[in-house]
Motif scaffolding. Sequence first.
Motif, PDB file in Angstrom:
ATOM      1  N   UNK A  83     -13.515  12.065  -1.778  1.00  0.00           N
ATOM      2  CA  UNK A  83     -13.892  12.628  -3.063  1.00  0.00           C
ATOM      3  C   UNK A  83     -13.824  11.543  -4.134  1.00  0.00           C
ATOM      4  N   UNK A  84     -14.415  11.847  -5.296  1.00  0.00           N
ATOM      5  CA  UNK A  84     -14.411  10.870  -6.379  1.00  0.00           C
ATOM      6  C   UNK A  84     -12.983  10.462  -6.720  1.00  0.00           C
ATOM      7  N   UNK A  85     -12.766   9.168  -6.816  1.00  0.00           N
ATOM      8  CA  UNK A  85     -11.446   8.659  -7.175  1.00  0.00           C
ATOM      9  C   UNK A  85     -10.518   8.458  -6.003  1.00  0.00           C
ATOM     10  N   UNK A  86     -10.912   8.903  -4.796  1.00  0.00           N
ATOM     11  CA  UNK A  86     -10.033   8.752  -3.646  1.00  0.00           C
ATOM     12  C   UNK A  86     -10.147   7.353  -3.044  1.00  0.00           C
ATOM     13  N   UNK A  87      -9.003   6.809  -2.648  1.00  0.00           N
ATOM     14  CA  UNK A  87      -8.939   5.561  -1.903  1.00  0.00           C
ATOM     15  C   UNK A  87      -8.350   5.895  -0.541  1.00  0.00           C
ATOM     16  N   UNK A  88      -9.099   5.584   0.528  1.00  0.00           N
ATOM     17  CA  UNK A  88      -8.659   5.915   1.874  1.00  0.00           C
ATOM     18  C   UNK A  88      -7.876   4.746   2.452  1.00  0.00           C
ATOM     19  N   UNK A  89      -6.702   5.039   3.001  1.00  0.00           N
ATOM     20  CA  UNK A  89      -5.884   4.035   3.665  1.00  0.00           C
ATOM     21  C   UNK A  89      -5.746   4.432   5.129  1.00  0.00           C
ATOM     22  N   UNK A  90      -5.959   3.459   6.034  1.00  0.00           N
ATOM     23  CA  UNK A  90      -5.899   3.725   7.474  1.00  0.00           C
ATOM     24  C   UNK A  90      -4.747   2.997   8.151  1.00  0.00           C
ATOM     25  N   UNK A  91      -3.933   2.276   7.377  1.00  0.00           N
ATOM     26  CA  UNK A  91      -2.890   1.442   7.967  1.00  0.00           C
ATOM     27  C   UNK A  91      -1.851   2.260   8.731  1.00  0.00           C
ATOM     28  N   UNK A  92      -1.692   3.549   8.369  1.00  0.00           N
ATOM     29  CA  UNK A  92      -0.717   4.393   9.061  1.00  0.00           C
ATOM     30  C   UNK A  92      -1.340   5.120  10.250  1.00  0.00           C
ATOM     31  N   UNK A  93      -2.465   4.580  10.737  1.00  0.00           N
ATOM     32  CA  UNK A  93      -3.152   5.103  11.922  1.00  0.00           C
ATOM     33  C   UNK A  93      -3.765   6.479  11.698  1.00  0.00           C
ATOM     34  N   UNK A  94      -3.894   6.882  10.430  1.00  0.00           N
ATOM     35  CA  UNK A  94      -4.614   8.085  10.053  1.00  0.00           C
ATOM     36  C   UNK A  94      -5.484   7.763   8.841  1.00  0.00           C
ATOM     37  N   UNK A  95      -6.468   8.603   8.562  1.00  0.00           N
ATOM     38  CA  UNK A  95      -7.259   8.480   7.343  1.00  0.00           C
ATOM     39  C   UNK A  95      -6.574   9.296   6.252  1.00  0.00           C
ATOM     40  N   UNK A  96      -5.978   8.603   5.283  1.00  0.00           N
ATOM     41  CA  UNK A  96      -5.170   9.271   4.270  1.00  0.00           C
ATOM     42  C   UNK A  96      -5.608   8.845   2.877  1.00  0.00           C
ATOM     43  N   UNK A  97      -5.495   9.777   1.952  1.00  0.00           N
ATOM     44  CA  UNK A  97      -5.726   9.484   0.546  1.00  0.00           C
ATOM     45  C   UNK A  97      -4.503   8.738   0.004  1.00  0.00           C
ATOM     46  N   UNK A  98      -4.713   7.518  -0.472  1.00  0.00           N
ATOM     47  CA  UNK A  98      -3.592   6.712  -0.955  1.00  0.00           C
ATOM     48  C   UNK A  98      -2.801   7.424  -2.040  1.00  0.00           C
ATOM     49  N   UNK A  99      -3.481   8.232  -2.854  1.00  0.00           N
ATOM     50  CA  UNK A  99      -2.811   8.892  -3.972  1.00  0.00           C
ATOM     51  C   UNK A  99      -1.911  10.037  -3.529  1.00  0.00           C
ATOM     52  N   UNK A 100      -2.021  10.482  -2.275  1.00  0.00           N
ATOM     53  CA  UNK A 100      -1.137  11.549  -1.782  1.00  0.00           C
ATOM     54  C   UNK A 100      -0.454  11.106  -0.491  1.00  0.00           C
ATOM     55  N   UNK A 101      -0.068   9.844  -0.443  1.00  0.00           N
ATOM     56  CA  UNK A 101       0.659   9.279   0.692  1.00  0.00           C
ATOM     57  C   UNK A 101       1.985   8.727   0.187  1.00  0.00           C
ATOM     58  N   UNK A 102       3.105   9.044   0.855  1.00  0.00           N
ATOM     59  CA  UNK A 102       4.434   8.682   0.323  1.00  0.00           C
ATOM     60  C   UNK A 102       4.798   7.216   0.573  1.00  0.00           C
ATOM     61  N   UNK A 103       4.078   6.330  -0.082  1.00  0.00           N
ATOM     62  CA  UNK A 103       4.374   4.908   0.019  1.00  0.00           C
ATOM     63  C   UNK A 103       3.740   4.189  -1.158  1.00  0.00           C
ATOM     64  N   UNK A 104       4.207   2.961  -1.368  1.00  0.00           N
ATOM     65  CA  UNK A 104       3.623   2.093  -2.380  1.00  0.00           C
ATOM     66  C   UNK A 104       2.674   1.143  -1.686  1.00  0.00           C
ATOM     67  N   UNK A 105       1.422   1.120  -2.123  1.00  0.00           N
ATOM     68  CA  UNK A 105       0.448   0.266  -1.459  1.00  0.00           C
ATOM     69  C   UNK A 105      -0.771   0.031  -2.318  1.00  0.00           C
ATOM     70  N   UNK A 106      -1.574  -0.929  -1.898  1.00  0.00           N
ATOM     71  CA  UNK A 106      -2.826  -1.253  -2.568  1.00  0.00           C
ATOM     72  C   UNK A 106      -3.908  -1.414  -1.520  1.00  0.00           C
TER      73      UNK A 106
END
Length: 743
Positions: A43-66
């Motif tokens: 969705x608009x504004x979402x950043x997807x992070x795959x480092x945790x072996x899943x497709x996750x929205x960085x803004x709703x993932x319990x970690x600090x990352x870029x």
Amino acid sequence: MRLRTYWLGVSAMALLWAGDATAQAVAADLGASTEQAESPDPAQGEIVVTARRRNENLQTTPLSGSVLSGTDLANKGVANVDALQFASPSIVVNNFGQGIDFNVRGIGKGEHNTQTATGVITYRDGAPTFPGYFQQEPYYDVANIQVLRGPQGTIVGQNATGGAVFVNSNDPIIGGGYHGYVNANVGNYSEAGAQGALNIPVSDTLAARFAVFGTRRNGFYDITGPGGTKYTGNNGDVRQLAGRFSLLWKPTTQLSILSKTDVDYLDMGAYPASPYTNQFRNLPIGSATPNPNYRDLFDITANSPQEARDKFYRSILRVNYEFDGGLQLRSVSAYAKGNTKYRADLDGTATRNNTFFDSVDERQISQELTLISPDTKRLTYLVGVFGLWNKYEFLPPFQFVTGVPLGNRLTEYRLQGTNPNRSLAAFGQIGFVITPKLKLELGGRYTASRSRNDIDVLQYGVPIVAEQETKSDDFSYKASIGWEAGRDHYLYGFVATGFKPGGLNVPVGLGNPAPFGAEQVTSYEAGWKANFADRRIRTSVSAFYNDYEDFQVTIGNPTIPVFGLQVNVPGKTKIYGFEAEADVKLGAFTFDVGMNVLHSELGRFFATDPRIPAAVPCNINTGPASASCRNLKGMEQSYAPNFTFNVGASYEIALGGGATLTPRANYGHIAPQWATLFENPALGDRLEARNIVNAQLALNKGSVTVTAYATNLTDQHYPAALNSGLYFAGPPQQYGLKVLKAF
């Protein structure tokens, strides 16, 4: 053991060109990695992070990352690995020579040598890379870079106490047709380069991608030889060639097989360096006496031949099978082998004869097998096993040698042999959705590590046999809670432990030196992530506190000071701080800002500063304190600045006819930092602040982009690292022109 010497941490990474990230940013064909390509559109504004072996929205993932996409890399002016520290908070890249080491939140590798395990793991396409060398591998055809801060280990292969960096190249696209890009650039220092990529459709289930990179550049240095004559050695002329072949096969909707093979020949020319005293206008410090040797960092003297060359290949095979119901089984296998060669003038003068040469082979095999539950269930889980086998071979006959001068066995230290290391682990994590807005995650990891020395030494004519082995194991855990307080607000907190294995010290003196023990950390973090203005403004704020036991540090060996001695700090070491990031996208205007405030404080222990003559023995626990035996309690961690800041902005101007003109500017600040634990400014330990400005002006029409660029616009000449009394310079101002064609 892990073995290169204390001073051998060697070298600033050979500069790549400023075109790398831009090519990835604007080429229309460049997808993300396979996982991102197969996930639903964010969705608009979402950043997807795959480092945790899943497709996750960085803004709703319990970690600090870029997450830095190809576009982000271009907009932030990231032209090479070194520039990452000016584009993302909490990152410091140490340039000692042939090794490029990431420090995240003050943790990584404060000294570059093979006996020091790294606290920050770098992954390429899902597999861990060599732990220290070969990090000057160029960035080309990159989909994104994901930086996770804090302990990692319950969801991915290798354990890390400081963080992890994931570099993901673009995958082939099945059904995407023939498409790709070509990018060429020219710049000052006679720089010229090109890179490109091509997606090749083979069938409706098979696609390939081929990417290539090449560059050449003259050195930055003006080197004078003995007696004021012209220096005849290499002054850092860069010649690099790299290629990658990727193959993606999807015989069914459930099975995906991806292979990637990289081949790199990286001739960095040399890593010239100068004595730190040459940077003092007056000597002694504080006096009014002019320093007769005062000169610019790039105006140096030398009388020894110099060279720096890496060559390696790496193959990665990733297999993913999705069962009925969504359960996934994933395998990531990797094999890498390379040779690093280095020759240096260790005194940085044209009069003395302190020299070094080595040729080292390194081989690494890794295997990760993970079972991943569907994301749609209330209870999710991930379980995996991981193995890594790394081996250094210091080539015969004794091709690891330092001498004053070379050629006389009574003035040389020579070494040959092997240093194999092994790490085996089992890890897992479960997540439970307590309410639709509240989720709990619990994870654990058991790691068993082993390091062995099979080394022969000729120490100034005296033969030494070093056969040692050390083992360490640990169970670490992580517990986190995440709460979606509203559509645009997310709060999280976690407690996690981390583990860095022990190892073996360089065989110096008579008898085998004592091994050093494992390092443990307990980390606490809390954060708030938010979206504003219909998700056009994204923010993240976090605070962290790390409590270390048996913190690993490298000090000079009192017997032969140019060698490092790895020890554990007996007392508690603390590192804590605060981070904030914001990204703004308002129409044609983009703006980003990041900052980190850090405090590090070593526990109580005594150590000998090898640069000061020692009159009495120095016990790590009791001292006694003297001019050479220092109590280092309260000292800061090396290469851990207490403040970093980055800001960037761009504005896209419509010119008509489909053409746009986009000016971009970026500024990165890294506060002064200590290069050693002894914090002695008179010995060059205090490195000045870095204030780097990058700028670009990009003209785009259709599939063609022409960009004028400049990095280090103010041409700040700053020492990037101190090693063996030598300053290694950061890159000076570079500028040029790039032309990109996407098709």
